[in-house]
Write a protein that holds these residues in place. Sequence first.
Motif, mmCIF file in Angstrom:
data_model
loop_
_atom_site.group_PDB
_atom_site.id
_atom_site.type_symbol
_atom_site.label_atom_id
_atom_site.label_comp_id
_atom_site.label_asym_id
_atom_site.label_seq_id
_atom_site.Cartn_x
_atom_site.Cartn_y
_atom_site.Cartn_z
ATOM 1 N N CYS A 103 1.000 -1.579 0.103
ATOM 2 C CA CYS A 103 -0.515 0.017 -0.200
ATOM 3 C C CYS A 103 0.771 1.158 0.108
ATOM 4 O O CYS A 103 0.805 2.052 -0.877
ATOM 5 C CB CYS A 103 -0.934 0.237 1.272
ATOM 6 S SG CYS A 103 -1.886 -1.071 0.929
ATOM 7 N N CYS A 104 2.168 1.025 0.845
ATOM 8 C CA CYS A 104 2.819 2.467 0.813
ATOM 9 C C CYS A 104 3.950 2.658 -0.275
ATOM 10 O O CYS A 104 3.768 3.923 -0.993
ATOM 11 C CB CYS A 104 3.847 2.416 1.789
ATOM 12 S SG CYS A 104 2.976 2.642 3.736
ATOM 13 N N SER A 105 4.018 1.506 -0.958
ATOM 14 C CA SER A 105 4.397 2.231 -2.059
ATOM 15 C C SER A 105 4.187 2.690 -3.568
ATOM 16 O O SER A 105 3.321 2.763 -4.194
ATOM 17 C CB SER A 105 5.757 0.726 -2.927
ATOM 18 O OG SER A 105 3.997 -0.391 -2.939
ATOM 19 N N GLY A 106 1.886 2.038 -3.251
ATOM 20 C CA GLY A 106 1.581 2.365 -4.300
ATOM 21 C C GLY A 106 1.362 3.441 -3.978
ATOM 22 O O GLY A 106 1.270 4.090 -5.081
ATOM 23 N N VAL A 107 1.140 3.903 -3.203
ATOM 24 C CA VAL A 107 0.390 5.140 -2.840
ATOM 25 C C VAL A 107 1.972 6.486 -2.773
ATOM 26 O O VAL A 107 1.727 7.421 -3.959
ATOM 27 C CB VAL A 107 0.255 5.927 -0.835
ATOM 28 C CG1 VAL A 107 0.902 7.418 -1.054
ATOM 29 C CG2 VAL A 107 -1.001 5.383 -0.837
ATOM 30 N N ILE A 108 3.335 5.891 -3.491
ATOM 31 C CA ILE A 108 3.925 6.281 -2.937
ATOM 32 C C ILE A 108 4.276 6.740 -4.740
ATOM 33 O O ILE A 108 4.365 7.515 -5.498
ATOM 34 C CB ILE A 108 5.755 5.766 -2.262
ATOM 35 C CG1 ILE A 108 5.486 6.380 -1.282
ATOM 36 C CG2 ILE A 108 6.961 6.319 -3.079
ATOM 37 C CD1 ILE A 108 6.615 5.562 -0.247
ATOM 38 N N GLY A 109 4.138 5.126 -5.197
ATOM 39 C CA GLY A 109 4.374 5.952 -7.089
ATOM 40 C C GLY A 109 2.730 6.555 -7.859
ATOM 41 O O GLY A 109 3.548 7.506 -8.751
ATOM 42 N N LEU A 110 1.821 6.566 -7.467
ATOM 43 C CA LEU A 110 0.760 7.993 -7.872
ATOM 44 C C LEU A 110 0.916 9.446 -7.278
ATOM 45 O O LEU A 110 0.957 10.211 -7.733
ATOM 46 C CB LEU A 110 0.088 7.408 -6.680
ATOM 47 C CG LEU A 110 -1.184 5.966 -7.841
ATOM 48 C CD1 LEU A 110 -2.259 5.701 -6.598
ATOM 49 C CD2 LEU A 110 -1.383 6.144 -8.920
ATOM 50 N N THR A 111 2.145 9.502 -6.530
ATOM 51 C CA THR A 111 2.783 10.737 -5.478
ATOM 52 C C THR A 111 3.601 11.109 -6.712
ATOM 53 O O THR A 111 3.580 11.966 -7.347
ATOM 54 C CB THR A 111 2.896 11.001 -4.407
ATOM 55 O OG1 THR A 111 2.237 10.457 -3.522
ATOM 56 C CG2 THR A 111 3.610 12.270 -4.276
ATOM 57 N N VAL A 112 4.457 10.169 -6.758
ATOM 58 C CA VAL A 112 5.692 10.096 -7.979
ATOM 59 C C VAL A 112 4.734 10.406 -9.440
ATOM 60 O O VAL A 112 5.161 11.791 -10.115
ATOM 61 C CB VAL A 112 6.531 9.446 -8.104
ATOM 62 C CG1 VAL A 112 7.602 9.677 -9.492
ATOM 63 C CG2 VAL A 112 7.193 9.268 -6.545
ATOM 64 N N ALA A 113 4.044 9.502 -9.814
ATOM 65 C CA ALA A 113 3.551 9.782 -11.332
ATOM 66 C C ALA A 113 3.151 11.318 -11.342
ATOM 67 O O ALA A 113 3.058 11.521 -11.807
ATOM 68 C CB ALA A 113 2.398 8.769 -11.754
ATOM 69 N N GLY A 114 1.861 11.316 -10.477
ATOM 70 C CA GLY A 114 1.112 13.086 -10.010
ATOM 71 C C GLY A 114 1.803 13.997 -10.280
ATOM 72 O O GLY A 114 2.147 14.943 -11.057
ATOM 73 N N SER A 115 3.238 14.141 -9.484
ATOM 74 C CA SER A 115 4.431 15.345 -9.748
ATOM 75 C C SER A 115 4.997 15.006 -10.706
ATOM 76 O O SER A 115 5.554 15.969 -11.124
ATOM 77 C CB SER A 115 4.728 15.009 -8.101
ATOM 78 O OG SER A 115 5.629 14.223 -8.329
ATOM 79 N N ALA A 116 4.785 13.696 -11.058
ATOM 80 C CA ALA A 116 5.925 14.682 -13.059
ATOM 81 C C ALA A 116 4.825 14.859 -13.650
ATOM 82 O O ALA A 116 5.295 14.837 -14.521
ATOM 83 C CB ALA A 116 6.763 13.198 -12.808
ATOM 84 N N GLY A 117 3.609 14.530 -13.863
ATOM 85 C CA GLY A 117 2.525 15.349 -14.487
ATOM 86 C C GLY A 117 2.177 13.646 -15.818
ATOM 87 O O GLY A 117 1.705 13.660 -16.656
ATOM 88 N N LEU A 118 2.280 12.097 -15.129
ATOM 89 C CA LEU A 118 1.892 11.406 -15.793
ATOM 90 C C LEU A 118 0.118 10.099 -15.443
ATOM 91 O O LEU A 118 -0.247 9.670 -16.002
ATOM 92 C CB LEU A 118 3.264 10.112 -15.424
ATOM 93 C CG LEU A 118 4.189 10.439 -15.240
ATOM 94 C CD1 LEU A 118 5.053 8.958 -15.241
ATOM 95 C CD2 LEU A 118 4.930 10.722 -16.606
ATOM 96 N N LEU A 119 0.184 11.226 -14.823
ATOM 97 C CA LEU A 119 -2.067 11.351 -13.922
ATOM 98 C C LEU A 119 -2.621 11.977 -15.308
ATOM 99 O O LEU A 119 -4.167 11.991 -15.432
ATOM 100 C CB LEU A 119 -1.636 10.731 -13.229
ATOM 101 C CG LEU A 119 -0.704 10.444 -11.855
ATOM 102 C CD1 LEU A 119 -1.761 10.682 -10.651
ATOM 103 C CD2 LEU A 119 -1.953 8.493 -12.869
ATOM 104 N N GLY A 120 -1.960 12.707 -16.105
ATOM 105 C CA GLY A 120 -2.396 13.515 -17.278
ATOM 106 C C GLY A 120 -3.898 14.477 -16.320
ATOM 107 O O GLY A 120 -4.837 14.610 -16.566
#
Length: 47
Positions: A29-46
């Motif tokens: 769960c923690c790695s998923g949250v960290i991954g989503l946070t990184v993806a969001g800050s990198a602009g990968l979530l659109g």
Amino acid sequence: MTDEEPPAARRGPTWLIVVVVAAALAVCCCSGVIGLTVAGSAGLLGR
């Protein structure tokens, strides 16, 4: 008294398995949250 020893011996590994599974779920769960946070800050979530 030998009848009381096996249940006590079984409780240790059972709690160990529960703790290991809980730790694995927490890591996932923690790695998923960290991954989503990184993806969001990198602009990968659109967004």
